[in-house]
Design a protein around this motif. Structure first.
Motif, PDB file in Angstrom:
ATOM      1  N   PHE A  26       0.835  -1.206   0.000  1.00 44.42           N
ATOM      2  CA  PHE A  26       0.000   0.000   0.000  1.00 44.42           C
ATOM      3  C   PHE A  26       0.867   1.252   0.000  1.00 44.42           C
ATOM      4  CE2 PHE A  26      -3.544   2.480   2.354  1.00 44.42           C
ATOM      5  CZ  PHE A  26      -3.983   3.016   1.165  1.00 44.42           C
ATOM      6  N   ASN A  27       1.926   1.271   0.811  1.00 42.91           N
ATOM      7  CA  ASN A  27       2.851   2.406   0.809  1.00 42.91           C
ATOM      8  C   ASN A  27       3.502   2.581  -0.564  1.00 42.91           C
ATOM      9  OD1 ASN A  27       3.350   1.100   3.869  1.00 42.91           O
ATOM     10  ND2 ASN A  27       2.944   3.297   3.787  1.00 42.91           N
ATOM     11  N   ALA A  28       3.924   1.477  -1.157  1.00 42.70           N
ATOM     12  CA  ALA A  28       4.558   1.524  -2.471  1.00 42.70           C
ATOM     13  C   ALA A  28       3.567   2.012  -3.529  1.00 42.70           C
ATOM     14  CB  ALA A  28       5.104   0.144  -2.840  1.00 42.70           C
ATOM     15  N   GLN A 117      -1.744  -5.244  -9.170  1.00 45.36           N
ATOM     16  CA  GLN A 117      -1.399  -6.240  -8.156  1.00 45.36           C
ATOM     17  C   GLN A 117      -2.167  -6.024  -6.853  1.00 45.36           C
ATOM     18  OE1 GLN A 117       2.842  -5.713  -7.836  1.00 45.36           O
ATOM     19  NE2 GLN A 117       3.272  -7.406  -9.232  1.00 45.36           N
ATOM     20  N   SER A 118      -2.843  -4.906  -6.739  1.00 50.77           N
ATOM     21  CA  SER A 118      -3.544  -4.572  -5.500  1.00 50.77           C
ATOM     22  C   SER A 118      -4.857  -5.321  -5.317  1.00 50.77           C
ATOM     23  CB  SER A 118      -3.826  -3.072  -5.457  1.00 50.77           C
ATOM     24  OG  SER A 118      -2.631  -2.354  -5.548  1.00 50.77           O
ATOM     25  N   CYS A 143      -6.480  -9.552   3.408  1.00 50.23           N
ATOM     26  CA  CYS A 143      -7.523  -9.069   2.487  1.00 50.23           C
ATOM     27  C   CYS A 143      -8.857  -8.822   3.176  1.00 50.23           C
ATOM     28  CB  CYS A 143      -7.697 -10.050   1.334  1.00 50.23           C
ATOM     29  SG  CYS A 143      -6.287 -10.041   0.208  1.00 50.23           S
ATOM     30  N   LEU A 144      -8.977  -9.160   4.439  1.00 55.30           N
ATOM     31  CA  LEU A 144     -10.198  -8.880   5.183  1.00 55.30           C
ATOM     32  C   LEU A 144     -10.049  -7.655   6.081  1.00 55.30           C
ATOM     33  CD1 LEU A 144     -11.078 -12.564   6.122  1.00 55.30           C
ATOM     34  CD2 LEU A 144     -11.939 -11.212   4.198  1.00 55.30           C
ATOM     35  N   SER A 145      -8.907  -7.000   6.024  1.00 58.00           N
ATOM     36  CA  SER A 145      -8.633  -5.860   6.902  1.00 58.00           C
ATOM     37  C   SER A 145      -9.112  -4.551   6.284  1.00 58.00           C
ATOM     38  CB  SER A 145      -7.135  -5.773   7.197  1.00 58.00           C
ATOM     39  OG  SER A 145      -6.432  -5.425   6.023  1.00 58.00           O
ATOM     40  N   PHE A 146      -9.210  -3.538   7.128  1.00 57.98           N
ATOM     41  CA  PHE A 146      -9.590  -2.206   6.668  1.00 57.98           C
ATOM     42  C   PHE A 146      -8.502  -1.628   5.770  1.00 57.98           C
ATOM     43  CE2 PHE A 146      -9.489   2.418   7.166  1.00 57.98           C
ATOM     44  CZ  PHE A 146     -10.734   2.728   6.640  1.00 57.98           C
ATOM     45  N   ARG A 147      -7.247  -1.919   6.067  1.00 59.79           N
ATOM     46  CA  ARG A 147      -6.128  -1.415   5.248  1.00 59.79           C
ATOM     47  C   ARG A 147      -6.253  -1.913   3.809  1.00 59.79           C
ATOM     48  NH1 ARG A 147      -1.573   1.264   5.741  1.00 59.79           N
ATOM     49  NH2 ARG A 147       0.298   0.685   4.586  1.00 59.79           N
ATOM     50  N   ALA A 150      -9.093   0.020   2.107  1.00 60.61           N
ATOM     51  CA  ALA A 150      -8.652   1.365   1.742  1.00 60.61           C
ATOM     52  C   ALA A 150      -7.721   1.314   0.529  1.00 60.61           C
ATOM     53  CB  ALA A 150      -7.948   2.019   2.928  1.00 60.61           C
ATOM     54  N   MET A 151      -6.823   0.339   0.513  1.00 58.60           N
ATOM     55  CA  MET A 151      -5.896   0.189  -0.608  1.00 58.60           C
ATOM     56  C   MET A 151      -6.654  -0.121  -1.892  1.00 58.60           C
ATOM     57  SD  MET A 151      -2.813  -2.515  -1.206  1.00 58.60           S
ATOM     58  CE  MET A 151      -3.969  -3.865  -1.283  1.00 58.60           C
TER      59      MET A 151
END
Length: 179
Positions: A26-28, A117-118, A143-147, A150-151
């Motif tokens: 996500f940062n990348a 790839q996201s 893949c079940l997270s909020f991050r 958002a990504m």
């Protein structure tokens, strides 16, 4: 060496050393997709500031030149000067955008790859009817997270800008110059 050849700055520069937290996909994705937009905004802002400074300088010099006696200049020369200023301003704007699109053409495959790839997640069997889903390119992202959500939302916007929008803008620019 391969990351340098593919113009993938995230793989070439060790950004993980610069972050206290983990530098993940996500940062990348944010880095690779927002930096070109920020550079275009900076270039366009600099261009606009230079244009405004030139106009202010012309207006300050105008009263002084009106008081000075000058020999008459043929009308055709004055008109051609005005046209050439407009043409120069248009050329500068076109060159700034053209340079950006040239650089974007070189880095577009890297950005499009990172954006695409996201979306791909892999399911893992956790036993006892339990499954875990992780991002295929970065197993640290659940893949079940909020991050991840958002990504994915950010990646959808970037799909519209880079893999779809940039080639469309290039096509329109080339279509206008097709003489």
């Amino acid at each position: 060496m391969v990351s340098f050849m593919t113009l993938d700055a995230v793989e070439f520069v060790p950004f993980a050393c610069l972050y206290e937290e983990q530098f993940d996909h996500f940062n990348a994705l944010m880095y690779e997709s927002l930096v070109p937009i920020a550079l275009l905004a900076a270039a366009m802002g600099t261009e606009a500031a230079l244009h405004i400074a030139t106009e202010v300088r012309k207006r300050r010099q105008q009263p002084a030149t009106a008081q000075m006696k000058r020999r008459p200049v043929p009308r055709r020369t004055v008109a051609s000067r005005n046209i050439s200023r407009t043409e120069v301003q248009t050329k500068v704007h076109r060159h700034t955008f053209a340079y950006f699109m040239t650089v974007l053409f070189l880095i577009l495959p890297v950005i499009a790859k990172r954006v695409c790839q996201s979306f791909r997640c892999i399911d893992f069997d956790g036993g006892y009817d339990e499954t875990h889903r992780y991002l295929a390119v970065d197993m640290a992202i659940d893949c079940l997270s909020f991050r991840y959500q958002a990504m994915t939302a950010f990646a959808v916007v970037m799909v519209a800008i880079y893999p779809l929008g940039a080639p469309l803008v290039l096509f329109v620019m080339l279509w206008k110059q097709r003489h």
